[in-house]
Design a protein around this motif. Sequence first.
Motif, PDB file in Angstrom:
ATOM      1  N   ASN A 121       0.835  -1.207   0.000  1.00 27.68           N
ATOM      2  CA  ASN A 121       0.000   0.000   0.000  1.00 27.68           C
ATOM      3  C   ASN A 121       0.867   1.253   0.000  1.00 27.68           C
ATOM      4  O   ASN A 121       0.578   2.224  -0.702  1.00 27.68           O
ATOM      5  N   LYS A 176       2.138   1.747  -3.357  1.00 26.10           N
ATOM      6  CA  LYS A 176       1.049   2.064  -4.298  1.00 26.10           C
ATOM      7  C   LYS A 176       0.592   3.516  -4.167  1.00 26.10           C
ATOM      8  O   LYS A 176       0.321   4.181  -5.157  1.00 26.10           O
ATOM      9  N   ASP A 208       5.295   6.312   4.842  1.00 22.51           N
ATOM     10  CA  ASP A 208       5.449   6.710   3.437  1.00 22.51           C
ATOM     11  C   ASP A 208       5.274   8.206   3.289  1.00 22.51           C
ATOM     12  O   ASP A 208       4.824   8.886   4.216  1.00 22.51           O
ATOM     13  N   LEU A 227     -10.852   2.975   7.761  1.00 25.40           N
ATOM     14  CA  LEU A 227      -9.803   2.293   7.015  1.00 25.40           C
ATOM     15  C   LEU A 227      -9.801   0.782   7.167  1.00 25.40           C
ATOM     16  O   LEU A 227      -9.511   0.052   6.221  1.00 25.40           O
ATOM     17  N   GLN A 277     -12.571   1.701   0.602  1.00 23.68           N
ATOM     18  CA  GLN A 277     -11.551   2.514  -0.032  1.00 23.68           C
ATOM     19  C   GLN A 277     -11.880   3.968   0.254  1.00 23.68           C
ATOM     20  O   GLN A 277     -13.049   4.315   0.440  1.00 23.68           O
ATOM     21  N   VAL A 278     -10.846   4.788   0.346  1.00 20.93           N
ATOM     22  CA  VAL A 278     -11.044   6.155   0.813  1.00 20.93           C
ATOM     23  C   VAL A 278     -12.025   6.919  -0.083  1.00 20.93           C
ATOM     24  O   VAL A 278     -12.856   7.667   0.385  1.00 20.93           O
ATOM     25  N   THR A 286      -9.030  -4.008  -3.663  1.00 21.17           N
ATOM     26  CA  THR A 286     -10.319  -4.581  -3.257  1.00 21.17           C
ATOM     27  C   THR A 286     -10.878  -3.945  -1.994  1.00 21.17           C
ATOM     28  O   THR A 286     -12.039  -4.149  -1.665  1.00 21.17           O
ATOM     29  N   GLY A 287     -10.048  -3.215  -1.235  1.00 23.34           N
ATOM     30  CA  GLY A 287     -10.509  -2.704   0.054  1.00 23.34           C
ATOM     31  C   GLY A 287     -10.580  -3.810   1.096  1.00 23.34           C
ATOM     32  O   GLY A 287     -11.256  -3.664   2.106  1.00 23.34           O
ATOM     33  N   GLY A 290      -7.472  -5.598   1.995  1.00 26.20           N
ATOM     34  CA  GLY A 290      -6.135  -5.818   2.549  1.00 26.20           C
ATOM     35  C   GLY A 290      -6.001  -5.404   4.009  1.00 26.20           C
ATOM     36  O   GLY A 290      -5.496  -6.170   4.845  1.00 26.20           O
ATOM     37  N   LEU A 291      -6.486  -4.209   4.347  1.00 24.15           N
ATOM     38  CA  LEU A 291      -6.326  -3.720   5.722  1.00 24.15           C
ATOM     39  C   LEU A 291      -7.215  -4.485   6.699  1.00 24.15           C
ATOM     40  O   LEU A 291      -6.855  -4.654   7.868  1.00 24.15           O
TER      41      LEU A 291
END
Length: 280
Positions: free
Chosen positions: A166, A169, A198, A211, A217-218, A229-230, A232-233
């Motif tokens: 992320n 990305k 980052d 999140l 997703q934001v 995909t939203g 991962g977190l």
Amino acid sequence: VLCGGLAYALFTWYCIRMLDRRTEDLSTRLVDADRRSGEASAFLAMISHELRTPLTAVLGFADLLAKSPLDATQANWVEHQRTAGRALLAIINDILDCSKIEAGALRLERIAFDLPALVGEAATLVRPAADAKGLHMVLDCSPDLPTWVEGDPTRLRQVIGNLLGNAVKFTAAGTVRLALRPTPSPSGPPLLQVAVHDTGIGIPAAKRDRLFRRFSQVSVSTCREYGGTGLGLVICKSLVELMGGEIGADSTEGQGSTFWFTIPLQVADMPAAPAAPCRA
Ligand code: ADP
């Protein structure tokens, strides 16, 4: 041979496009289904299994094709196929992980592993993407980090890899820094603290509390621009919590983000070894 290779490349590309469309279409419909009913998870898991088998075959043949004699254009096409195929497989694996987590069926391993080596492996996976964007990648393992620890190396690598992925990305320029250090816990054994910093787009304050929720997703434009995909977190949070830890994020919009987690640090009962530097 070249004509055959070309025909095969086009056929594989067509299969991947079809799978890609099917997955995109399915995921959009299933996000809605998921909101309506818990049964969607079982459906998602079943469909994901169905997609994984043909995709594995497509990827396997694309890997074989990449090793055969190809000209530069064909090699480039095959590389695109492999990248798209791997991205699809990652989505499918995320969906399967989510359904396992929801069903309470995800079990963690507990074995001894080399922590700095694992950090190096996680970094190696994202380094090509970081290099392609000209990002500076820094691994910062504190000297008192133990080498051998106990836990689930595959799942820990997955969490670190996800956060690093992320960070790369969502960062156009600057630095991605992965820092690991042991830290005392107010109660009980010491903790391992992992932070991924980052210098990317950051996250608006109003969106930060969503999140770690599913499919969050934001914004739609972020989703369109960066993909993903939203999930991962959500998977990271569940895995860290299964490990007995906590996860969080700090961010300044337009300046960058820090995703961090802490988990109990269990030093493994192995022959004493000098602290190894992080290896990428
Ligand atoms: P995705 O597959 O969409 O990346 P994640 O669950 O990993 O799913 O992330 C959810 C959303 O959180 C992302 O779509 C993005 O909007 C935001 N996000 C995650 N990491 C970062 C980051 N390092 N910088 C900025 N935004 C981020």
